[in-house]
Design a protein around this motif. Structure first.
Motif, PDB file in Angstrom:
ATOM      1  N   PRO A  43       0.782  -1.335   0.092  1.00 16.69           N
ATOM      2  CA  PRO A  43       0.178   0.030   0.103  1.00 16.69           C
ATOM      3  C   PRO A  43       0.794   1.132   0.055  1.00 16.69           C
ATOM      4  O   PRO A  43       0.642   2.275  -0.871  1.00 16.69           O
ATOM      5  CB  PRO A  43      -0.795   0.089   1.178  1.00 16.69           C
ATOM      6  CG  PRO A  43      -1.093  -1.561   1.575  1.00 16.69           C
ATOM      7  CD  PRO A  43       0.286  -2.158   1.125  1.00 16.69           C
ATOM      8  N   GLY A  44       1.884   1.332   0.796  1.00 15.88           N
ATOM      9  CA  GLY A  44       2.607   2.515   0.908  1.00 15.88           C
ATOM     10  C   GLY A  44       3.222   3.171  -0.623  1.00 15.88           C
ATOM     11  O   GLY A  44       3.084   4.119  -0.868  1.00 15.88           O
ATOM     12  N   VAL A  46       2.797   1.880  -3.512  1.00 17.21           N
ATOM     13  CA  VAL A  46       1.665   2.195  -4.539  1.00 17.21           C
ATOM     14  C   VAL A  46       0.847   3.383  -4.387  1.00 17.21           C
ATOM     15  O   VAL A  46       0.999   4.209  -5.535  1.00 17.21           O
ATOM     16  CB  VAL A  46       0.754   0.901  -4.308  1.00 17.21           C
ATOM     17  CG1 VAL A  46      -0.460   1.196  -5.383  1.00 17.21           C
ATOM     18  CG2 VAL A  46       1.302  -0.300  -4.855  1.00 17.21           C
ATOM     19  N   ALA A  47       0.708   4.011  -3.057  1.00 21.08           N
ATOM     20  CA  ALA A  47       0.035   5.171  -2.952  1.00 21.08           C
ATOM     21  C   ALA A  47       1.108   6.107  -3.361  1.00 21.08           C
ATOM     22  O   ALA A  47       0.765   7.215  -4.202  1.00 21.08           O
ATOM     23  CB  ALA A  47      -0.215   5.325  -1.641  1.00 21.08           C
ATOM     24  N   ALA A  48       2.522   6.025  -2.741  1.00 22.21           N
ATOM     25  CA  ALA A  48       3.275   7.095  -3.269  1.00 22.21           C
ATOM     26  C   ALA A  48       3.518   7.232  -4.845  1.00 22.21           C
ATOM     27  O   ALA A  48       3.521   8.351  -5.412  1.00 22.21           O
ATOM     28  CB  ALA A  48       4.719   6.873  -2.569  1.00 22.21           C
ATOM     29  N   ARG A  49       3.641   6.169  -5.594  1.00 20.53           N
ATOM     30  CA  ARG A  49       3.754   6.200  -6.848  1.00 20.53           C
ATOM     31  C   ARG A  49       2.564   6.867  -7.599  1.00 20.53           C
ATOM     32  O   ARG A  49       2.757   7.665  -8.604  1.00 20.53           O
ATOM     33  CB  ARG A  49       4.024   4.933  -7.662  1.00 20.53           C
ATOM     34  CG  ARG A  49       5.494   4.257  -7.328  1.00 20.53           C
ATOM     35  CD  ARG A  49       5.598   3.367  -8.297  1.00 20.53           C
ATOM     36  NE  ARG A  49       4.874   2.198  -8.061  1.00 20.53           N
ATOM     37  CZ  ARG A  49       4.821   0.927  -7.010  1.00 20.53           C
ATOM     38  NH1 ARG A  49       6.079   1.074  -6.347  1.00 20.53           N
ATOM     39  NH2 ARG A  49       4.042   0.086  -7.106  1.00 20.53           N
ATOM     40  N   LEU A  50       1.528   6.581  -7.189  1.00 19.43           N
ATOM     41  CA  LEU A  50       0.151   7.151  -7.670  1.00 19.43           C
ATOM     42  C   LEU A  50       0.076   8.698  -7.480  1.00 19.43           C
ATOM     43  O   LEU A  50      -0.294   9.267  -8.652  1.00 19.43           O
ATOM     44  CB  LEU A  50      -1.067   6.316  -7.172  1.00 19.43           C
ATOM     45  CG  LEU A  50      -2.438   6.784  -7.780  1.00 19.43           C
ATOM     46  CD1 LEU A  50      -2.978   8.145  -7.274  1.00 19.43           C
ATOM     47  CD2 LEU A  50      -2.406   6.772  -9.382  1.00 19.43           C
ATOM     48  N   ARG A  51       0.445   9.192  -6.345  1.00 16.94           N
ATOM     49  CA  ARG A  51       0.438  10.447  -5.853  1.00 16.94           C
ATOM     50  C   ARG A  51       1.546  11.109  -6.882  1.00 16.94           C
ATOM     51  O   ARG A  51       1.089  12.369  -7.511  1.00 16.94           O
ATOM     52  CB  ARG A  51       0.567  10.624  -4.502  1.00 16.94           C
ATOM     53  CG  ARG A  51      -0.598  10.259  -3.550  1.00 16.94           C
ATOM     54  CD  ARG A  51      -0.085  10.918  -2.152  1.00 16.94           C
ATOM     55  NE  ARG A  51       0.937  10.532  -1.558  1.00 16.94           N
ATOM     56  CZ  ARG A  51       0.714   9.303  -0.674  1.00 16.94           C
ATOM     57  NH1 ARG A  51      -0.256   8.739  -0.562  1.00 16.94           N
ATOM     58  NH2 ARG A  51       2.093   8.734  -0.117  1.00 16.94           N
ATOM     59  N   GLU A  52       2.699  10.527  -7.049  1.00 15.41           N
ATOM     60  CA  GLU A  52       3.701  11.397  -7.923  1.00 15.41           C
ATOM     61  C   GLU A  52       3.252  11.707  -9.273  1.00 15.41           C
ATOM     62  O   GLU A  52       3.355  12.474  -9.869  1.00 15.41           O
ATOM     63  CB  GLU A  52       4.960  10.447  -7.735  1.00 15.41           C
ATOM     64  CG  GLU A  52       6.063  11.104  -8.385  1.00 15.41           C
ATOM     65  CD  GLU A  52       7.380  10.361  -8.479  1.00 15.41           C
ATOM     66  OE1 GLU A  52       8.279  10.794  -9.153  1.00 15.41           O
ATOM     67  OE2 GLU A  52       7.224   9.208  -7.651  1.00 15.41           O
ATOM     68  N   GLY A  79      -1.109   0.943 -11.619  1.00 12.06           N
ATOM     69  CA  GLY A  79      -1.408   0.716  -9.979  1.00 12.06           C
ATOM     70  C   GLY A  79      -2.698  -0.200  -9.723  1.00 12.06           C
ATOM     71  O   GLY A  79      -3.254  -0.137  -8.797  1.00 12.06           O
ATOM     72  N   THR A 413       2.315  -8.180  -1.823  1.00 14.70           N
ATOM     73  CA  THR A 413       3.599  -7.191  -1.839  1.00 14.70           C
ATOM     74  C   THR A 413       4.345  -7.164  -2.904  1.00 14.70           C
ATOM     75  O   THR A 413       5.137  -6.014  -3.296  1.00 14.70           O
ATOM     76  CB  THR A 413       4.119  -6.891  -0.372  1.00 14.70           C
ATOM     77  OG1 THR A 413       4.818  -8.267  -0.220  1.00 14.70           O
ATOM     78  CG2 THR A 413       3.005  -6.684   0.467  1.00 14.70           C
TER      79      THR A 413
END
Length: 457
Positions: A43-44, A46-52, A79, A413
């Motif tokens: 989750p961490g 994946v979320a960071a890549r999406l936000r970027e 994602g 993961t």
């Protein structure tokens, strides 16, 4: 900035065409970036890549259609957990057919709202025709069966309980231990008593336990049976349950959200013998029907049972309009604004026919049987039972429950495989829900190799 173009009308297709090409390229590129059934990292990351990739989601000045489509569709695809990947097999989350997705594009472009005829003249007629054809599949001998399109099993089960309540008052729901959680939530939402749960020691509702419950409980009662449980895919003994309902004067609702589309298969429809005796039935075509979400169906043996859903709203179904011949659509759903989900279903039924859909069902069930064979032949793996539909439970022989859960999370993961989890016979099992008719023997062997390899880490 010029005013953005619309999707409808005679100019809409020309506006859509280049945008669709961008979307398709982004879907392809995002899947290639991911290169697996889901993005690695958990989750961490994946979320960071999406936000970027997404950047500011509400900038002061927009980026324009091309950049917005390309960046967000590609990021979302990268994602995504992709149900079209044979190693993505955790849930009743189907890879949709390309033709159904194409039809859904047309539904979105036309954007009819299924709450009044003047918003959906042709779509409302199509929905009526398809709904009644599907209802006839469930109730082939009934004179006036009908069906509604819903968002899925949860809404359909809620309708089953609601209509029983409207006919009989505060009905007592009786269900098996493997019944979907939506039945319990529907009882709570509708102010009904907490459902009485009958043991399901063999994975299905026990007729002897049901008989005892119906004998002890005061009327009115509504029995909820299941044709395709979420964890194992098992089907309750529908004829025996229907016999008990007749004997005790109870109504019967069958949650066949998973198993209902077996009706299309000459080979497997016998597993649903007795379904036609239910007062109402849930089934989903976004499971064993390969439709994009949502494509739920709620069927009743007689359309008069849908009467309590009727409501009057002057601006949508005024009495004089209805008397003049304009169809009343508000009794077709608990929702008001509603998508024309019927279009993708109608296109699929027209294109494939009963035989084509039945072949997809047969192939998918055969894939599950093959996976069970491979597990059974593997000395390091244990098979829970032969699959009733397309769900296979298995686990490494040497793993305890904690290790089994860790194996699943490790594969998630790493982005290598998506398996579900289920508890049966007091133990935790890995769950493979097979819904991809294109899965090969090599895909299944790779899945088992990944599980076996994870036991050594």
């Amino acid at each position: 900035m010029s005013t953005p173009l619309l999707a409808g009308g005679t100019t809409g297709p020309d506006a859509l065409r280049p945008l669709v090409d961008i979307v398709l390229d982004a879907l392809r590129d995002g899947a290639a970036d991911r290169d697996g059934p889901l993005p690695p990292g958990g989750p961490g990351p994946v979320a960071a890549r999406l936000r970027e990739a997404a950047g500011s989601v509400l900038p002061e000045q927009g980026t324009g259609a091309v950049k917005a489509l390309r960046s967000l569709v590609r990021a979302l695809t990268h994602g995504a957990a992709d149900p079209a990947d044979p190693l993505c097999a955790a849930h009743l989350h189907t890879p949709p057919l390309a033709l159904a997705v194409a039809a859904d594009l047309a539904a979105s472009a036309l954007n009819p709202s299924m709450d009044s005829w003047d918003q959906a003249p042709a779509a409302s007629e199509l929905e009526t025709a398809v709904a009644r054809a599907l209802a006839h599949e469930v109730y082939p001998e009934a004179s006036a069966p009908d069906a509604l399109f819903t968002t899925g099993g949860t809404e359909s089960n809620r309708l089953g309980l609601l209509l029983a309540r409207e006919r009989h008052g505060a009905v007592q729901v009786i269900c098996g231990a493997a019944t979907h959680h939506s039945v319990h939530r529907a009882a709570w939402l509708l102010g009904l008593p907490e459902p009485v749960v009958v043991p399901a020691g063999s994975g299905v509702l026990d007729p002897a336990g049901l008989d005892e419950a119906l004998t002890d409980l005061p009327a009115p009662c509504l029995v909820v049976a299941t044709a395709g449980t979420t964890d194992t895919g098992r089907i309750d003994p529908l004829h025996e349950i229907a016999d008990l309902c007749v004997r005790h004067g109870a109504e019967l609702h069958v949650d066949a959200a998973y198993g209902g589309p077996l009706l299309f298969s000459d080979r497997h429809r016998g597993l649903l013998a007795g379904l036609e005796r239910a007062d109402s039935v849930t089934f989903d075509l976004h499971k064993l029907g390969w439709q994009p979400v949502a494509a739920g169906v709620f069927a009743v043996s007689d359309r008069s049972r849908l009467g309590p859903l009727g409501v009057r709203a002057e601006y949508l179904n005024a009495d004089d309009d209805t008397e003049a011949g304009l169809p009343d659509l508000l009794d077709r759903s608990l929702s008001t604004t509603r998508r024309p989900d019927v279009l993708k279903v109608a296109v699929t039924l027209k294109a494939l026919g009963r035989a084509g859909l039945g072949e997809l069902v047969d192939r998918t069930c055969a894939v599950a049987a093959q996976l069970a064979d491979l597990v059974d032949q593997h000395p390091g793996l244990e098979l829970y039972d032969r699959p009733a539909l397309s769900t296979v439970l298995f686990r490494p022989v040497a793993a305890d429950d904690e290790q089994t859960a860790q194996i699943r999370r490790l594969l998630l993961t790493q982005g290598r495989a998506v398996l579900g989890r289920a508890r049966a016979d007091g133990r935790l099992w890995l769950k493979a829900t097979l819904l991809n008719p294109h899965a090969t023997t090599g895909d299944l062997e790779k899945l088992l190799e990944l599980v076996e390899g994870s036991t050594h880490r």
